[in-house]
Structure formats: structure tokens, C-alpha cells
Design an enzyme around this catalytic site. Sequence first.
Site, PDB file in Angstrom:
ATOM      1  CB  SER A  69     -59.191  52.755  18.401  1.00 33.77           C
ATOM      2  OG  SER A  69     -58.275  53.126  17.414  1.00 33.77           O
TER       3      SER A  69
HETATM    4  N1  SAH Z   1     -57.019  50.642  13.336  1.00 34.45           N
HETATM    5  C1  SAH Z   1     -56.075  50.215  14.308  1.00 34.45           C
HETATM    6  C2  SAH Z   1     -55.550  51.373  15.120  1.00 34.45           C
HETATM    7  C3  SAH Z   1     -54.100  51.440  14.952  1.00 34.45           C
HETATM    8  S1  SAH Z   1     -53.277  52.880  15.548  1.00 34.45           S
HETATM    9  C4  SAH Z   1     -56.636  49.099  15.199  1.00 34.45           C
HETATM   10  O1  SAH Z   1     -57.801  48.751  15.091  1.00 34.45           O
HETATM   11  O2  SAH Z   1     -55.857  48.554  15.964  1.00 34.45           O
HETATM   12  C5  SAH Z   1     -52.856  53.668  14.024  1.00 34.45           C
HETATM   13  C6  SAH Z   1     -51.943  52.930  13.099  1.00 34.45           C
HETATM   14  O3  SAH Z   1     -51.661  53.792  11.982  1.00 34.45           O
HETATM   15  C7  SAH Z   1     -50.583  52.550  13.678  1.00 34.45           C
HETATM   16  O4  SAH Z   1     -50.402  51.169  13.583  1.00 34.45           O
HETATM   17  C8  SAH Z   1     -49.585  53.298  12.791  1.00 34.45           C
HETATM   18  O5  SAH Z   1     -48.381  52.603  12.554  1.00 34.45           O
HETATM   19  C9  SAH Z   1     -50.377  53.487  11.508  1.00 34.45           C
HETATM   20  N2  SAH Z   1     -49.926  54.559  10.617  1.00 34.45           N
HETATM   21  C10 SAH Z   1     -49.470  55.798  10.941  1.00 34.45           C
HETATM   22  N3  SAH Z   1     -49.138  56.483   9.824  1.00 34.45           N
HETATM   23  C11 SAH Z   1     -49.400  55.660   8.766  1.00 34.45           C
HETATM   24  C12 SAH Z   1     -49.253  55.779   7.351  1.00 34.45           C
HETATM   25  N4  SAH Z   1     -48.764  56.883   6.784  1.00 34.45           N
HETATM   26  N5  SAH Z   1     -49.625  54.722   6.578  1.00 34.45           N
HETATM   27  C13 SAH Z   1     -50.119  53.582   7.127  1.00 34.45           C
HETATM   28  N6  SAH Z   1     -50.254  53.406   8.452  1.00 34.45           N
HETATM   29  C14 SAH Z   1     -49.909  54.428   9.267  1.00 34.45           C
END
Ligand code: SAH
Length: 219
Positions: A69
Amino acid sequence: MNLRRSGIGMTSKRTQLRMVERLRAAGIRDEAVLSAMLEVPRHLFVDEALASRAYEDVSLPIGFGQTISHPYTVARLCEIVHAERTLGRVLEVGTGCGYQAAVLSRLAKEVYSIERIAPLLSRARVHLREIQFRNIRVKHADGQHGLEKAAPFDAIVMTAATPQIPVALTDQLATGGRLVLPHGTDAQRLLVVTQTGRGLEQETLDEVNFVPMLAGVST
Ligand code: SAH
């Protein structure tokens, strides 16, 4: 000295400080959050080829169609759940590269973070090992179910968007606990759900743009 870790040029402490000053100018007020953003070396969470862009105000690809993000978004989520309190246990859903978990870990006693894509989680583990923060646990699972065995949480941060508020997550909030999530599909807004002890209160905040929450796990 490990130059990759300490940072030079576009990844130096000076560049990091400039990012934090831009966050302050953009309206982030919580000093603990600003210090946490300065403490976590964002360049260690992205591919080496992108490290020189790690402190720009952009989201960046981390593989598997996912992104780290925007720094403002990370700070904003932290500020919303921190709310100038001392946080005990915090849960993050959507570990991605582990950056948000690392920032949260400077504001809380313990952070649990769940990711559904196994290879992304393996990389996040490498990043988190490199920075040597010891109060973060990660888990490969569908985060919509939360993490019953570590509940209740003072804060839950979802970093993937959903039109539904997962009941398992509101059930795992401590009294006074806050859940923040990107709510919606195409048009999303941050939604804050607070467990007041007498029930749940909701507040709608900023417009945002997150990847969608998906069900189940991927190996
Ligand atoms: N917090 C992260 C942002 C990652 S983007 C950072 O600092 O980089 C969002 C993430 O949520 C992705 O990696 C995606 O695979 C994950 N995601 C989506 N649905 C999910 C679920 N049901 N359970 C766990 N992770 C999930």
C-alpha cells in the site's frame, strides 16, 4: 555495514525522513505512527529492483497481482486503529509483503497477520526476519475467519476490500477494540467498526482503493 539494510541514496534515512515529513504535511498527526513509519525500512519489503522507489508516495507491485500500500494509506490505517491508545494484540488480514504488519508492530505488543497466498507469505517471512522485529506472527489462512486462538484483539486491520463486514472479525474484537476495513468493491471507503461493550458502532471515512478480499487459500 550491511548497505542494503541501512540504506544509501534513495533508501537512506534522509529519504525516509522526507517521506515522514510528507505524511505529516498530508495530515497524519499521531506521532507514534510517524515514528513507526520512520523506524521501518520500507525498501526492505519490496523487490531490490524497486527499492529506489520505496519512499515515493506510491503503491508498488509485490508479485502475484498484489501491491504494497501507499505509505499514506499504511499510516492512516495505523492512526485509525491506534487512536493514541496502548495496543495489546493486533490482527492484520492481508500480510502481503509484511510492511503494514511491521509498522503495526511498533504500536502494539503483539501482531498477528494472515495471508492467503503462500509464496507471498514466505517472502514476508524473509522480510520480517531481516528487520528482526520479534513480536509479529504470520499465518497462512483465509483471514476472513480471523484467528480465534489469539482473540480478542484491540485492533483488526484488513488490507483487502470487501463489501461485507466479516462477522468472525467483529466477534474477535475486545471491548473498545476497532476494526478498520476497506468497504465496497469498485467504490471503497474505510469503515471503522468499534466494539463499545454495548454493541458495534460504525463510522465511514476516506475513499480508498485496495485489492479485493478473496476467499480460501492459494498455495
Ligand atoms: N498489508 C499489505 C498489503 C497487501 S495487499 C502490505 O503492507 O504489503 C492485500 C493482501 O491481502 C494481498 O496480499 C492478498 O493476497 C491478501 N488477501 C486477500 N484476501 C485475503 C484473505 N481472505 N485472507 C488473507 N489474506 C487475503
